[in-house]
Design a protein around this motif. Structure first.
Motif, PDB file in Angstrom:
ATOM      1  N   ALA A 186     -12.037   7.102  -2.929  1.00 42.54           N
ATOM      2  CA  ALA A 186     -10.728   6.537  -3.258  1.00 42.54           C
ATOM      3  C   ALA A 186     -10.685   5.037  -2.992  1.00 42.54           C
ATOM      4  CB  ALA A 186      -9.641   7.245  -2.460  1.00 42.54           C
ATOM      5  N   ILE A 187     -11.386   4.589  -1.960  1.00 43.00           N
ATOM      6  CA  ILE A 187     -11.416   3.163  -1.651  1.00 43.00           C
ATOM      7  C   ILE A 187     -12.026   2.375  -2.809  1.00 43.00           C
ATOM      8  CG2 ILE A 187     -12.559   1.455  -0.156  1.00 43.00           C
ATOM      9  CD1 ILE A 187     -12.083   3.489   2.160  1.00 43.00           C
ATOM     10  N   ARG A 188     -12.903   3.015  -3.574  1.00 48.24           N
ATOM     11  CA  ARG A 188     -13.513   2.359  -4.737  1.00 48.24           C
ATOM     12  C   ARG A 188     -12.704   2.583  -6.016  1.00 48.24           C
ATOM     13  NH1 ARG A 188     -18.027   4.912  -2.375  1.00 48.24           N
ATOM     14  NH2 ARG A 188     -17.961   6.519  -3.997  1.00 48.24           N
ATOM     15  N   ALA A 189     -12.099   3.756  -6.172  1.00 46.10           N
ATOM     16  CA  ALA A 189     -11.543   4.137  -7.481  1.00 46.10           C
ATOM     17  C   ALA A 189     -10.031   4.271  -7.533  1.00 46.10           C
ATOM     18  CB  ALA A 189     -12.172   5.460  -7.928  1.00 46.10           C
ATOM     19  N   ASN A 190      -9.346   4.273  -6.383  1.00 45.86           N
ATOM     20  CA  ASN A 190      -7.903   4.483  -6.350  1.00 45.86           C
ATOM     21  C   ASN A 190      -7.230   3.158  -5.979  1.00 45.86           C
ATOM     22  OD1 ASN A 190      -5.242   5.135  -5.369  1.00 45.86           O
ATOM     23  ND2 ASN A 190      -5.882   7.271  -5.214  1.00 45.86           N
ATOM     24  N   PRO A 191      -6.613   2.440  -6.937  1.00 40.23           N
ATOM     25  CA  PRO A 191      -6.092   1.090  -6.666  1.00 40.23           C
ATOM     26  C   PRO A 191      -5.159   0.987  -5.457  1.00 40.23           C
ATOM     27  CG  PRO A 191      -6.139   1.491  -9.013  1.00 40.23           C
ATOM     28  CD  PRO A 191      -6.483   2.794  -8.370  1.00 40.23           C
ATOM     29  N   PRO A 192      -4.125   1.861  -5.302  1.00 38.47           N
ATOM     30  CA  PRO A 192      -3.257   1.724  -4.123  1.00 38.47           C
ATOM     31  C   PRO A 192      -4.017   1.879  -2.809  1.00 38.47           C
ATOM     32  CG  PRO A 192      -2.197   3.094  -5.773  1.00 38.47           C
ATOM     33  CD  PRO A 192      -3.610   2.901  -6.231  1.00 38.47           C
ATOM     34  N   ILE A 193      -4.940   2.837  -2.745  1.00 37.91           N
ATOM     35  CA  ILE A 193      -5.686   3.041  -1.508  1.00 37.91           C
ATOM     36  C   ILE A 193      -6.719   1.934  -1.322  1.00 37.91           C
ATOM     37  CG2 ILE A 193      -7.366   4.566  -0.378  1.00 37.91           C
ATOM     38  CD1 ILE A 193      -5.725   6.921  -1.311  1.00 37.91           C
ATOM     39  N   ARG A 194      -7.345   1.482  -2.398  1.00 38.26           N
ATOM     40  CA  ARG A 194      -8.290   0.368  -2.309  1.00 38.26           C
ATOM     41  C   ARG A 194      -7.606  -0.888  -1.779  1.00 38.26           C
ATOM     42  NH1 ARG A 194      -9.658  -1.111  -7.907  1.00 38.26           N
ATOM     43  NH2 ARG A 194      -7.668  -2.193  -7.691  1.00 38.26           N
ATOM     44  N   ASP A 195      -6.430  -1.187  -2.327  1.00 37.68           N
ATOM     45  CA  ASP A 195      -5.707  -2.381  -1.894  1.00 37.68           C
ATOM     46  C   ASP A 195      -5.232  -2.237  -0.450  1.00 37.68           C
ATOM     47  OD1 ASP A 195      -6.139  -3.263  -4.443  1.00 37.68           O
ATOM     48  OD2 ASP A 195      -4.086  -2.886  -5.144  1.00 37.68           O
ATOM     49  N   PHE A 196      -4.775  -1.036  -0.104  1.00 37.28           N
ATOM     50  CA  PHE A 196      -4.323  -0.765   1.257  1.00 37.28           C
ATOM     51  C   PHE A 196      -5.477  -0.954   2.252  1.00 37.28           C
ATOM     52  CE2 PHE A 196      -3.684   2.635   4.548  1.00 37.28           C
ATOM     53  CZ  PHE A 196      -2.630   2.021   5.218  1.00 37.28           C
ATOM     54  N   TYR A 197      -6.618  -0.395   1.921  1.00 42.72           N
ATOM     55  CA  TYR A 197      -7.802  -0.516   2.777  1.00 42.72           C
ATOM     56  C   TYR A 197      -8.199  -1.985   2.924  1.00 42.72           C
ATOM     57  CZ  TYR A 197     -12.743  -0.384   4.075  1.00 42.72           C
ATOM     58  OH  TYR A 197     -13.951  -0.612   4.695  1.00 42.72           O
ATOM     59  N   GLN A 198      -8.240  -2.704   1.816  1.00 48.18           N
ATOM     60  CA  GLN A 198      -8.672  -4.103   1.854  1.00 48.18           C
ATOM     61  C   GLN A 198      -7.686  -4.955   2.649  1.00 48.18           C
ATOM     62  OE1 GLN A 198     -11.735  -5.066   0.607  1.00 48.18           O
ATOM     63  NE2 GLN A 198     -11.206  -6.796   1.942  1.00 48.18           N
ATOM     64  N   ARG A 199      -6.418  -4.638   2.545  1.00 47.65           N
ATOM     65  CA  ARG A 199      -5.407  -5.379   3.298  1.00 47.65           C
ATOM     66  C   ARG A 199      -5.623  -5.213   4.806  1.00 47.65           C
ATOM     67  NH1 ARG A 199      -1.618  -3.771   0.376  1.00 47.65           N
ATOM     68  NH2 ARG A 199      -0.736  -2.084   1.638  1.00 47.65           N
ATOM     69  N   LEU A 200      -5.939  -4.007   5.220  1.00 47.84           N
ATOM     70  CA  LEU A 200      -6.215  -3.766   6.636  1.00 47.84           C
ATOM     71  C   LEU A 200      -7.469  -4.510   7.095  1.00 47.84           C
ATOM     72  CD1 LEU A 200      -5.447   0.069   6.901  1.00 47.84           C
ATOM     73  CD2 LEU A 200      -4.046  -1.819   7.734  1.00 47.84           C
ATOM     74  N   ARG A 201      -8.483  -4.513   6.250  1.00 45.70           N
ATOM     75  CA  ARG A 201      -9.718  -5.220   6.607  1.00 45.70           C
ATOM     76  C   ARG A 201      -9.482  -6.728   6.692  1.00 45.70           C
ATOM     77  NH1 ARG A 201     -13.223  -4.161   9.080  1.00 45.70           N
ATOM     78  NH2 ARG A 201     -15.148  -4.465   7.896  1.00 45.70           N
ATOM     79  N   ASP A 202      -8.662  -7.243   5.765  1.00 45.38           N
ATOM     80  CA  ASP A 202      -8.342  -8.675   5.785  1.00 45.38           C
ATOM     81  C   ASP A 202      -7.557  -9.062   7.030  1.00 45.38           C
ATOM     82  OD1 ASP A 202      -9.621  -8.948   3.362  1.00 45.38           O
ATOM     83  OD2 ASP A 202      -7.773  -8.929   2.161  1.00 45.38           O
ATOM     84  N   GLN A 203      -6.841  -8.104   7.580  1.00 41.41           N
ATOM     85  CA  GLN A 203      -6.088  -8.345   8.816  1.00 41.41           C
ATOM     86  C   GLN A 203      -6.961  -8.232  10.055  1.00 41.41           C
ATOM     87  OE1 GLN A 203      -2.915  -5.466   8.680  1.00 41.41           O
ATOM     88  NE2 GLN A 203      -1.868  -6.470   6.959  1.00 41.41           N
ATOM     89  N   GLY A 204      -8.241  -7.951   9.843  1.00 38.89           N
ATOM     90  CA  GLY A 204      -9.175  -7.860  10.962  1.00 38.89           C
ATOM     91  C   GLY A 204      -9.306  -6.486  11.565  1.00 38.89           C
ATOM     92  N   LYS A 205      -8.746  -5.455  10.913  1.00 37.75           N
ATOM     93  CA  LYS A 205      -8.856  -4.092  11.429  1.00 37.75           C
ATOM     94  C   LYS A 205     -10.280  -3.589  11.265  1.00 37.75           C
ATOM     95  CE  LYS A 205      -4.396  -3.882  12.165  1.00 37.75           C
ATOM     96  NZ  LYS A 205      -3.852  -3.927  13.561  1.00 37.75           N
ATOM     97  N   PRO A 206     -10.787  -2.845  12.258  1.00 39.03           N
ATOM     98  CA  PRO A 206     -12.144  -2.291  12.139  1.00 39.03           C
ATOM     99  C   PRO A 206     -12.275  -1.381  10.926  1.00 39.03           C
ATOM    100  CG  PRO A 206     -11.297  -2.063  14.386  1.00 39.03           C
ATOM    101  CD  PRO A 206     -10.141  -2.501  13.533  1.00 39.03           C
TER     102      PRO A 206
END
Length: 313
Positions: free
Chosen positions: A262-282
């Motif tokens: 889903a992180i690769r193919a599901n836009p809402p979840i991909r964006d959500f995941y990337q937002r957390l990573r950009d915030q410095g979340k592990p």
């Protein structure tokens, strides 16, 4: 106002059921259809009987089926919760009668929700899904053994077993597909779940079989049942890191693999995941958050009886 049910604590074993009821001595019946028939007259004297037992797999299946046929509620609970209560009460001894009494005390304290209505098709589906998981685990073990140098005869044996397991898994997959297609409700749930990018047929089968509550519970409860709900670790002024705990391991494992897709193919979840990573979340925390979002999306899709439309649920 609806009165409280009369709880019955049930300790389940292969051959017997030991039952504790308020105001009565613990009594025993056979864990058979005949034993259940003999139990019914005792339950008839209760106000809304509600049987509570530990989740014991196949041993408690007959109880759930027979009680469902009589419209009697059953709750199957995590055995660890019962043992923790027993230790808190200082009850270190363990017998069938004692266990039934502890389960009854747990029922009165916690008032567990009844299990979903017993559905033989879902139960058979769970058997197929469980067997598939066992064979996948065996296949992974054999592949690991194949990596080490062995005598030629041993290598040939491992290769033969790998081939056999691959064939068996394919046959189980076909059986699961046929089982879903033959049941209108299961087929609809599978159809809805697989509209969510990241959830394929295998993950859908696990969710259908091992999380039948989907669509009838809230998102927080769905996340807790899947074992992806964060629990705080705070004390006084100290604020600890929240961790996931409990839940259904098989569902959590399936969600993990589905979330990677889903992180690769599901836009809402991909964006959500990337937002957390950009915030410095592990990365691990972000993946668990994606798993939580995926299971709540699945819960909403089933509850609404409508395919996924690409919006964040």
């Amino acid at each position: 106002m609806i009165s409280s049910p009369d709880y019955v604590g049930v300790d389940v074993s292969k051959k017997y059921l030991d039952l504790a009821m308020a105001g009565h001595k613990v009594f025993r019946v056979a864990n058979t259809s005949a034993g259940m028939s003999g139990l019914l007259p005792r339950l008839a004297s209760l106000n809304r009987p509600h049987l509570v037992c530990e989740a014991t797999g196949s041993y408690s299946r007959l109880l759930a089926r027979e009680m469902a046929g009589q419209g009697i509620a059953v709750s199957q609970i995590n055995p660890r919760r019962v043992r923790e209560l027993a230790r808190a009460d200082g009850r270190l001894a363990k017998t069938d009668a004692i266990d039934a009494g502890v389960i009854l005390r747990f029922a009165h304290l916690m008032a567990p929700e009844p299990d979903p209505q017993y559905d033989p098709n879902v139960v058979e589906m769970a058997d197929l899904v469980r067997r598939r998981r066992q064979m996948v685990d065996m296949l992974a073990q054999e592949k690991q053994r194949r990596e080490h140098p062995e005598a030629l005869q041993v290598q040939a044996s491992i290769d033969a077993h790998i081939g056999f397991l691959g064939q068996q898994i394919a046959e189980i997959d076909q059986a699961i597909a046929r089982h879903i297609e033959a049941d209108t409700t299961l087929s609809r749930r599978a159809e809805l779940l697989t509209t969510i990018p990241g959830i394929g047929k295998t993950t859908a089968a696990v969710l259908i079989a091992e999380m039948p509550e989907l669509g009838s519970i809230g998102n927080k409860q769905a996340a807790a049942l899947a074992g992806v709900a964060p629990f705080n670790r705070d004390s006084g002024a100290m604020r600890g890191q929240a961790h996931i705990a409990g839940g259904r391991l098989s569902v959590r494992c399936a969600l993990y693999m589905a979330s990677l897709s889903a992180i690769r193919a599901n836009p809402p979840i991909r964006d959500f995941y990337q937002r957390l990573r950009d915030q410095g979340k592990p990365g691990k925390l972000a993946i668990v958050a994606a798993m939580r979002k995926l299971i709540t999306t699945a819960n909403a899709v089933i509850a609404n009886d409508a395919p996924w439309k690409g919006k964040s649920d």
